[in-house]
Design an enzyme around this catalytic site. Structure first.
Site, short mmCIF file in Angstrom:
data_model
loop_
_atom_site.label_atom_id
_atom_site.label_comp_id
_atom_site.label_asym_id
_atom_site.label_seq_id
_atom_site.Cartn_x
_atom_site.Cartn_y
_atom_site.Cartn_z
N ARG A 192 -17.15 -7.61 -15.21
CA ARG A 192 -17.66 -6.85 -16.30
C ARG A 192 -17.43 -5.43 -15.96
O ARG A 192 -16.68 -4.71 -16.55
CB ARG A 192 -19.22 -7.27 -16.09
CG ARG A 192 -19.94 -6.95 -17.40
CD ARG A 192 -21.41 -7.59 -17.49
NE ARG A 192 -22.29 -7.27 -16.53
CZ ARG A 192 -23.40 -7.24 -16.31
NH1 ARG A 192 -24.16 -8.03 -17.24
NH2 ARG A 192 -24.31 -6.84 -15.34
N TYR A 251 -40.75 -28.00 -41.56
CA TYR A 251 -39.61 -27.67 -42.28
C TYR A 251 -38.47 -28.60 -41.88
O TYR A 251 -38.33 -28.85 -40.89
CB TYR A 251 -39.13 -26.29 -42.07
CG TYR A 251 -39.84 -25.13 -42.84
CD1 TYR A 251 -39.96 -25.25 -44.40
CD2 TYR A 251 -40.27 -24.00 -42.40
CE1 TYR A 251 -40.44 -24.30 -44.91
CE2 TYR A 251 -40.92 -22.96 -43.05
CZ TYR A 251 -41.17 -23.19 -44.53
OH TYR A 251 -41.85 -22.18 -44.99
N MET A 286 -41.75 -19.56 -39.08
CA MET A 286 -41.75 -18.10 -38.87
C MET A 286 -43.26 -17.67 -38.24
O MET A 286 -43.11 -17.00 -37.19
CB MET A 286 -41.59 -17.29 -40.26
CG MET A 286 -41.51 -15.86 -40.04
SD MET A 286 -41.25 -14.82 -41.63
CE MET A 286 -39.71 -15.63 -41.91
N LYS A 303 -35.02 -2.09 -17.63
CA LYS A 303 -34.15 -2.11 -19.02
C LYS A 303 -34.76 -3.05 -20.10
O LYS A 303 -35.70 -3.99 -19.68
CB LYS A 303 -32.65 -2.30 -18.75
CG LYS A 303 -32.35 -3.60 -18.15
CD LYS A 303 -30.83 -3.72 -17.92
CE LYS A 303 -30.69 -5.00 -17.39
NZ LYS A 303 -29.26 -5.47 -17.13
#
Length: 359
Positions: free
Chosen positions: A130, A255, A303, A35
């Protein structure tokens, strides 16, 4: 020249890890869990390479359809079952197996039109809370499924382990005991073990085992990494230095100016960032490999780029190879530094990257 960031998928390592699962549970059939685009490795690519698996597990009809379109003929199990009754005709057409875990799905099958009966994996909630029928409902749901003409006779009973990543926790053995106690008397094949169960709890090795993360070379265990368990990394996220700067003592990097150079030093800029799937929250000190040797992330990943401390490699130059995780640098280590799990990093690799197969 194209951007150097890329993903290398080692298919030989993938097949090795499948064989490792077989070694651990030689009497069980293996359902390879593919998956989430095979945990970011490429669904069709991985399933084709794992042709010797006995079956494949996926999350949804779209993933199952892609497997069939790719020529996969092995059994494919929808791990969350049908989401609505409208999916049942295509489930039949694609010859899929389904997990049934809640009463609404039983009703879907009872009301389905004529057609080939479906192989059902009935899920018991043994404590994870779950998916799955709670113990008190197991007997009645089993009977309804057994009476349903849409359901084939070869029903499988399954559960899922919540804490098998912790070898010392008693919860896993409690779940196995509860599962055994509530399995319907007429049940045939059973399935309990995920990757952690395979690695740490032999008593969970029943008719079917369902390895996931271990196939991709990472350990689910709290106290080990893939190589400790005899696994090989399948994915290597790699790039290159695209610049090397000499930064004065006191200079700030990246940054937010969050990292300050303690001395005059070389700083490398790597063509990889959070848009490629590298975790933005990875802190300074997170390891990377430059020229096969360890260096450290400094400042915030941006990024498309991140910065590395090259004081240990004063001769490093633009074009030198960088490994962010994979061969030589376990993804578990990056995940631990970033406060996450290897699953998230592997699944999060961006498809804008160029994927290369070897092995």
């Amino acid at each position: 020249m194209s951007r150097p960031a890329r993903v290398v998928i080692n298919l030989a390592a993938l097949r090795h890890n499948l064989e490792r699962a077989r070694q651990l549970s030689p009497q069980s059939r293996i359902m390879a869990i593919v998956k989430a685009d095979a945990y970011g490795h490429g669904l069709a690519r991985v399933a084709t390479a794992l042709e010797s698996a006995d079956a494949f597990g996926v999350a949804c009809l779209e993933e199952a359809r892609l497997l069939r379109e790719s020529g996969i003929t092995r059994p494919v199990l929808l791990l969350e079952g049908p989401y609505n009754a409208a999916e049942i005709p295509e489930i039949r057409q694609l010859k899929l197996d389904i997990v049934v875990h809640e009463p609404g799905q039983v009703e879907m099958l009872e009301q389905a039109g004529p057609g080939d009966p479906l192989t059902v994996w009935m899920k018991i909630d043994s404590g994870m809370h779950r998916l799955g029928f709670l113990p008190g409902a197991v007997e009645s749901m089993w009977q309804r499924l057994s009476d349903c003409r849409t359901v084939a006779d070869n029903m499988v009973v399954m559960t899922h382990l919540a804490l098998a990543t912790d070898r010392e926790s008693p919860m896993t053995r409690e779940q196995i005991t509860l599962f055994d106690d509530y399995c319907p008397p007429g049940a045939g094949a059973r399935s309990i073990a995920n990757s952690a169960g395979l690695l740490a709890f032999p008593e969970s090795h029943t008719n079917w085992v369902r390895p996931g993360i271990m196939l991709y070379g990472a350990s689910p265990m709290e106290d080990s990494i893939g190589p400790d368990e005899g696994l090989r990394p399948v994915m290597t996220l790699e790039s290159r230095l695209i610049a090397v700067k000499s930064v004065r003592a006191g200079g700030r990097v990246g940054y937010g100016a969050t990292w300050q150079c303690p001395e005059d030093m070389p700083v490398g800029i790597v063509a990889t960032g959070y848009a490629d799937g590298y975790p933005r929250h990875a802190p300074s000190g997170t390891p990377v490999l430059v020229n096969g040797r360890r260096a450290s992330l400094i400042g915030r990943a941006s990024m498309d780029m991140l910065n590395v401390d090259l004081r240990g490699q004063p001769d490093a130059r633009p074009g030198d190879p960088v490994v962010l995780w994979g061969e030589g640098l376990p993804v578990e280590e990056i995940a631990a530094n970033a406060g996450t799990i290897p699953y998230e990093l592997l699944c999060g690799v961006h498809k804008r990257l160029h994927f290369i197969e070897n092995g």
